[in-house]
Design an enzyme around this catalytic site. Structure first.
Site, PDB file in Angstrom:
ATOM      1  N   SER A 158       1.026  -1.234  -0.113  1.00  0.00           N
ATOM      2  CA  SER A 158      -0.044  -0.017   0.224  1.00  0.00           C
ATOM      3  C   SER A 158       0.873   1.295  -0.070  1.00  0.00           C
ATOM      4  O   SER A 158       1.536   1.526  -0.933  1.00  0.00           O
ATOM      5  CB  SER A 158      -0.990  -0.179   1.411  1.00  0.00           C
ATOM      6  OG  SER A 158      -2.034   0.932   0.940  1.00  0.00           O
ATOM      7  N   ASP A 253     -10.168  -3.571  -4.863  1.00  0.00           N
ATOM      8  CA  ASP A 253      -9.035  -2.441  -4.132  1.00  0.00           C
ATOM      9  C   ASP A 253      -9.113  -1.069  -5.215  1.00  0.00           C
ATOM     10  O   ASP A 253      -8.933  -1.350  -6.448  1.00  0.00           O
ATOM     11  CB  ASP A 253      -7.804  -3.116  -4.279  1.00  0.00           C
ATOM     12  CG  ASP A 253      -6.752  -2.124  -3.880  1.00  0.00           C
ATOM     13  OD1 ASP A 253      -6.991  -0.991  -3.526  1.00  0.00           O
ATOM     14  OD2 ASP A 253      -5.677  -2.667  -3.841  1.00  0.00           O
ATOM     15  N   HIS A 283      -7.970  -5.438  -0.989  1.00  0.00           N
ATOM     16  CA  HIS A 283      -6.787  -4.636  -0.539  1.00  0.00           C
ATOM     17  C   HIS A 283      -6.346  -5.118   0.941  1.00  0.00           C
ATOM     18  O   HIS A 283      -7.346  -5.286   1.846  1.00  0.00           O
ATOM     19  CB  HIS A 283      -6.933  -3.128  -0.559  1.00  0.00           C
ATOM     20  CG  HIS A 283      -5.706  -2.458   0.054  1.00  0.00           C
ATOM     21  ND1 HIS A 283      -5.054  -1.887  -1.200  1.00  0.00           N
ATOM     22  CD2 HIS A 283      -5.445  -2.042   0.925  1.00  0.00           C
ATOM     23  CE1 HIS A 283      -4.006  -1.302  -0.497  1.00  0.00           C
ATOM     24  NE2 HIS A 283      -4.179  -1.083   0.754  1.00  0.00           N
TER      25      HIS A 283
END
Length: 312
Positions: A158, A253, A283
């Site tokens: 991320s 995501d 995610h």
């Protein structure tokens, strides 16, 4: 609940909804951090590794804490400098201890986890400069760590994936340490909320558009910085001469499309790229191997790809 999701991922979302976990964008940075800490930091020990040591290295603005995970066996080992996720704002060495232990064992590499400065107290480029300093330190002191200075990779998930991509760019542009591989796990690569994956996910998932808008607001002091390739690597005009990459993307995501775009651009520019696209995952799934079976399988694929780069 989206039907396209893996059944275990769907149950994870349902469990989180039952726990009434507030999203980051309705909290203060301090409360958002505490929420993540409460979720991820436990008294239970993670996977055993050969050795774990804590250091404080010299950074651009004081000391930068790092935690070094050494695998069992005899070195020298490859080194992966790892940057945790959490929207730049949240997360630390402790929240990602389990993940780094698994990464150490899966890749049979030394993992250097970096406790970089976080916004809004320290906005861009503070986190990036800390991560670059840690990468330079790891390469310079590889022998002391029982590592191989010619086998250094960077990685993160991320926001940590954003930092790994940006460190790779910075190392190239500053003629810095040689980075062999970049491990980008559902990375943040651009502040562009118009992509289809943002519209598809909406407000259902572990990461939403509202979350990402809030994270970017904390990270950047000036709107003009969203065009800086060291903040948003997809803004880079030139992606040549960059390390080999493993890019993991998820179907559920908002960051899916930018991850795929970056992988394609890296490949077009001449980098060796493995794109692992998981259409029915969400995610953050790689941090949930105890809940989502597919996570362990993808970790094995990631490790194989990273090891292949180190063998070349």
């Amino acid at each position: 609940m989206p039907e396209k999701l893996d059944s275990q991922a769907r149950r994870l979302l349902e469990r989180n909804a039952d726990m009434t976990i507030l999203p980051s964008h309705v909290l203060s940075p301090e409360s958002a951090r505490k929420t993540l800490n409460d979720l991820l930091i436990t008294d239970e020990s993670g996977e055993s590794v050969g050795e774990v040591t804590d250091w404080k290295i010299a950074g651009p603005s004081g000391g930068v804490p790092v935690r070094v995970y050494r695998p069992g066996g005899e070195g020298p080992f490859p080194i992966i400098v790892y940057f945790h996720g959490g929207g730049w704002v949240k997360g630390n060495i402790e929240t990602h201890d389990d993940l780094c232990r698994q990464l150490t064992n899966e890749t049979e590499a030394i993992v250097v986890s970096v406790d970089y400065r976080r916004p809004p107290e320290s906005p861009f480029p503070a986190a990036l400069e800390d991560c670059y300093a840690a990468t330079t330190w790891a390469a310079k002191h590889a022998e002391h760590l029982d590592g191989d200075s010619e086998q250094v990779a960077v990685g993160g998930e991320s926001a940590g994936g954003n930092l790994a991509a940006a460190v790779s760019l910075l190392a190239r542009d500053r003629d810095g340490p040689t980075v062999r591989h970049q491990l980008l796990l559902y990375p943040v690569l651009d502040r562009d909320f118009s992509r289809d994956s943002y519209r598809e996910v909406g407000d259902v998932g572990l990461l939403t558009e509202a979350n990402m808008r809030w994270y970017w607001e904390q990270y950047l002091e000036r709107d003009i910085d969203s065009m800086n390739p060291y903040a948003a690597p997809l803004q880079a005009r030139d992606l040549s001469n960059l390390p080999a990459a493993t890019v993991v993307t998820c179907g559920w995501d908002p960051l899916h499309d930018e991850g795929v775009d970056y992988a394609e651009r890296l490949a077009e520019a001449g980098s060796s790229v493995t794109l692992i696209d998981e259409p029915d995952q969400l995610h953050g799934f790689l941090s949930c191997p105890d809940v989502i079976d597919r996570a362990d399988e993808v970790w094995a694929e990631i490790a194989s790809d990273v090891r292949d780069t180190f063998r070349q």
